[in-house]
Structures are given as structure tokens and as C-alpha cells.
Design an enzyme around this catalytic site. Structure first.
Site, PDB file in Angstrom:
ATOM      1  N   ALA A  49       5.756   7.162   1.414  1.00  0.00           N
ATOM      2  CA  ALA A  49       7.042   7.111   0.700  1.00  0.00           C
ATOM      3  C   ALA A  49       8.261   6.827   1.592  1.00  0.00           C
ATOM      4  O   ALA A  49       9.034   5.897   1.319  1.00  0.00           O
ATOM      5  CB  ALA A  49       7.227   8.398  -0.107  1.00  0.00           C
ATOM      6  N   GLN A 197      -6.595   6.814   3.872  1.00  0.00           N
ATOM      7  CA  GLN A 197      -5.428   7.076   4.740  1.00  0.00           C
ATOM      8  C   GLN A 197      -5.687   8.246   5.701  1.00  0.00           C
ATOM      9  O   GLN A 197      -5.161   8.270   6.807  1.00  0.00           O
ATOM     10  CB  GLN A 197      -4.191   7.405   3.890  1.00  0.00           C
ATOM     11  N   ASP A 238       5.334  11.831  -2.797  1.00  0.00           N
ATOM     12  CA  ASP A 238       5.872  10.514  -3.180  1.00  0.00           C
ATOM     13  C   ASP A 238       7.038  10.637  -4.141  1.00  0.00           C
ATOM     14  O   ASP A 238       7.914   9.769  -4.191  1.00  0.00           O
ATOM     15  CB  ASP A 238       4.781   9.643  -3.782  1.00  0.00           C
ATOM     16  N   ASN A 248       1.772  13.177  -5.329  1.00  0.00           N
ATOM     17  CA  ASN A 248       1.305  12.768  -4.005  1.00  0.00           C
ATOM     18  C   ASN A 248      -0.051  12.089  -4.206  1.00  0.00           C
ATOM     19  O   ASN A 248      -0.548  11.963  -5.334  1.00  0.00           O
ATOM     20  CB  ASN A 248       1.212  13.977  -3.070  1.00  0.00           C
TER      21      ASN A 248
HETATM   22  O1  MRU Z   1      -0.438   4.996  -1.424  1.00  0.00           O
HETATM   23  P1  MRU Z   1       0.259   5.511  -0.212  1.00  0.00           P
HETATM   24  O2  MRU Z   1      -0.559   5.456   1.034  1.00  0.00           O
HETATM   25  O3  MRU Z   1       1.634   4.901  -0.052  1.00  0.00           O
HETATM   26  O4  MRU Z   1       0.472   7.053  -0.538  1.00  0.00           O
HETATM   27  C1  MRU Z   1       1.077   7.847   0.452  1.00  0.00           C
HETATM   28  C2  MRU Z   1       1.076   9.275   0.136  1.00  0.00           C
HETATM   29  O5  MRU Z   1       0.633   9.709  -0.905  1.00  0.00           O
HETATM   30  C3  MRU Z   1       1.735  10.172   1.138  1.00  0.00           C
HETATM   31  O6  MRU Z   1       1.146  11.426   1.146  1.00  0.00           O
HETATM   32  C4  MRU Z   1       3.214  10.322   0.775  1.00  0.00           C
HETATM   33  O7  MRU Z   1       3.815   9.067   0.606  1.00  0.00           O
HETATM   34  C5  MRU Z   1       3.971  11.075   1.789  1.00  0.00           C
HETATM   35  S1  MRU Z   1       4.304  10.112   3.207  1.00  0.00           S
HETATM   36  C6  MRU Z   1       5.260  11.003   4.272  1.00  0.00           C
END
Ligand code: MRU
Length: 347
Positions: A49, A197, A238, A248
Site C-alpha cells: 500500500a 509475498q 491496505d 489486508n
Molecule cells: O497485493 P499486494 O502485495 O499489494 O498486497 C500487499 C499487502 O497486503 C500488504 O500487507 C499491505 O499493503 C501493507 S504494505 C506495508
């Protein structure tokens, strides 16, 4: 790590470390146009995010530069439309809209400034957003490191680290700050299907920092918690609704429910820019659905029979009732979140 999002001001180019290829390959993707940036966001060259919010600032600069290169026509109408396209690249992380809104406010405040001068102001702003994000992550780390005790094991889901921000990270910022405070700790990184991730990015980052990390399948969470192998959970966010409900990465809600069952504290770490006061509760948060092939295939190999549909919701919502605290740059917010969030946003 702070060079995974690098803006070349002279060339007006955005250089992004391609997060799809980590941990085995470090390759840079160069964005020169709005379409390049939108694609990089959608295929997740850059993700997380706060990183998306920072990318929005640079994307806004690239979009205006592109309109200037084309010349002619009504640049204001074209730029308004370009910012709308940028803001819509991904729906769940509110930081994307936050970043675009910040550029729009700057533009409105600049009055009838000509486009070339405005472009330089937008570059300044985007670079400031990037620098601020690192400072905010460090403040989140300081505010939250107390939730981790010496010798404890922290479980995290997805990647809320340096890669997901301009640097240092939110959930991983809390972990880094605890380490910097002299605490011994271990991290369990959920692998985080389907984009992995946790396995690919969180493990890569923490290993580089010399922080002990073990990767576990998402579905090992109950066993690990039941065996007493997890002391505390810290995740990113997010979008946080006004009542504290938190979107999230898919799977986060299940981790929170298990944490509640096993009596393990569950914290969310996020900047105030991830809080959306216009979203009253989690039911109003749009949940991104991503291409089926992310689930259907693994490492380029098909793992579902032909013709079987799959679900690929990218996020879920953890009800506020399951969150022990929300760690922000303004401190650790405790329930009732409707009150503490409003106070933090107005401070
Ligand atoms: O789909 P993504 O990889 O963008 O999702 C990211 C997440 O869900 C993270 O946990 C969230 O953005 C926090 S990042 C500091």
C-alpha cells in the site's frame, strides 16, 4: 533498502525493482509513461500500500510530462483524466487514491500555473512523499517495537516491509525497530499464496538484514500457534475503515481469528494514509479480484484441471474486534477505534 523505487528527475523516468522476480533475480523495470506505471501497479512490479501511494506521486509526474511531450489540446482536461486512470489502477489499497489526491490538491493550489512549472512542483512533491514515507515507517517502528518482547517469535503475513513502502516497512518496520532496540527475535513469514509475498519478499528482506526468518505454509498457522510457536502477530494494511476494520492480504483475517482463539495478540501496523475515514466499516472496502492464472498456475505450471474456475480475491477484511492495536506514526491506537482513529486523524 530504499532504492527499489528510484525517480530519475532529469529523464522523468521511474525505475522500479521488479518484485515479481525476487528472490532469484534483481531486475529493474523503467517506466516512462502513465501506461507503464499503471501496468507496473497492476502486474505488481511494485506492490504494497505505501509503495503504491509513493508510486502514484511519480506516476502523476510521468503522466504530465507525457501530456507535455504530446503538446496541443487542453492539457488540464487530459491531466484530470490521466489522474483518474492512475487512481483506478488497483482498488483496495487506499494509498493509491491518497497519493493521487495529494497531487490534485497541489495542482488546485497552484492556480493557473503553466504545465511545465507545475511538473517541477509535482516532482518535488512526489520526492517529498517518498522521503516522508520512510520517516513515517521509522516512526511506526518506534511506536510499535514495544509489542515485541525480547526472545519472542513474530508471525507476519504477506510483505509489509521495505519493498512494500519507500523503505524500512510497516510491520517489518516494527520488527526492525525491535531488533534495533536490542531484542532477540525470530520471524515466521507466512508464504502468502498465490503471489508468495511472504516466501519471496519478506524472507528475502529479513535474510538480507540478518533477522532470523522461517517460511511456513499459510495453512500451518493453526499448528504453529497451537504449539506455542507464535508470541505475537504483526501485519500491514491496505485500507483501514473508520471503525478499525482492516483490509489486508487474503488470509490475514484467518490469522487474526486463529490468534484470537489461541490468545495471541494481533497488531496492524500502517501509516495514517492507509486509514480511510470515508469508509465507515469493512463491508464498504472494495476487494480486488486478480487474474485466475495466479491461482491456477504455480511457477509457470498449471496446478488445477482445465476448466475448473478459481477464486482469486487479493484481500480480506479483519474485523476491528480481532485487532489488539493499530500501530501508526502517531502512536499505538487501541479500541474503541472509531474514537482513537478520529483523534489520530484530527491531531
Ligand atoms: O497485493 P499486494 O502485495 O499489494 O498486497 C500487499 C499487502 O497486503 C500488504 O500487507 C499491505 O499493503 C501493507 S504494505 C506495508
Amino acid at each position: 533498502m530504499e532504492d527499489h523505487i528510484r525517480f530519475d528527475r532529469e529523464q522523468c523516468e521511474l525505475h522500479l525493482l521488479d518484485q515479481r522476480l525476487l528472490p532469484t533475480e534483481e531486475r529493474i523495470v523503467v517506466c516512462r509513461t502513465l501506461a507503464d506505471v499503471v501496468e507496473a501497479l497492476q502486474v505488481m512490479v511494485v506492490r504494497g500500500a505505501p509503495a503504491i501511494g509513493v508510486t502514484a506521486g511519480f506516476g502523476a509526474a510521468l503522466a504530465l510530462a507525457e501530456i507535455l511531450r504530446r503538446g496541443g489540446g487542453d492539457w488540464r482536461a487530459a491531466y484530470d483524466a490521466a489522474l483518474d486512470v492512475l487512481a483506478a489502477a488497483r482498488p483496495t489499497a487506499v494509498n493509491l487514491r491518497w497519493g493521487v489526491d495529494r497531487i490534485r490538491r497541489l495542482w488546485r493550489a497552484a492556480g493557473d500555473m503553466d504545465a511545465a512549472a507545475l511538473l517541477e512542483r509535482i516532482k518535488d512533491e512526489a520526492l517529498a512523499m517518498q522521503a516522508e514515507d520512510i520517516a513515517i515507517c521509522r516512526a511506526i517502528g518506534r511506536a510499535g517495537e514495544g509489542v515485541i518482547g525480547d526472545g519472542q517469535t513474530v508471525l507476519t503475513h504477506c510483505n509489509a516491509g521495505a519493498l512494500a513502502t519507500a523503505g524500512y516497512g510497516t510491520a517489518l518496520g516494527v520488527i526492525r525497530a525491535a531488533r534495533e532496540a536490542g531484542k532477540r527475535l525470530r520471524v515466521i513469514a507466512d508464504e502468502t499464496r498465490p503471489f508468495l509475498q511472504g516466501a519471496r519478499l519478506t524472507a528475502w528482506e529479513l535474510q538480507r538484514d540478518g533477522i532470523e526468518v522461517t517460511v511456513a505454509c499459510d495453512n500451518a498457522c493453526a499448528l504453529l500457534m497451537g504449539r506455542g510457536m507464535v508470541d505475537v502477530v504483526v501485519v500491514g494494511a491496505d485500507r483501514i475503515a473508520a471503525n478499525g476494520d482492516t483490509a489486508n492480504k487474503i488470509g490475514t483475517c484467518g490469522v487474526a481469528l486463529l490468534a484470537r482463539h489461541f490468545g495471541i495478540p494481533f497488531y496492524v501496523a500502517a501509516p495514517l494514509s492507509t486509514i480511510d475515514p470515508a469508509t465507515p466499516d469493512g463491508s464498504a472496502i472494495p476487494i480486488e479480484e486478480r487474474p485466475a492464472d495466479e491461482v491456477r498456475c504455480l511457477g509457470g505450471r498449471q496446478v488445477c484441471p482445465d476448466g475448473v474456475p478459481v477464486y482469486n480475491f487479493a484481500f480480506d477484511v479483519t474485523p476491528a474486534a480481532f485487532i489488539s492495536g493499530i500501530i501508526t506514526e502517531k502512536g499505538l491506537l487501541k479500541p474503541p477505534y472509531a474514537t482513537t482513529i478520529a483523534a489520530a486523524l484530527s491531531a
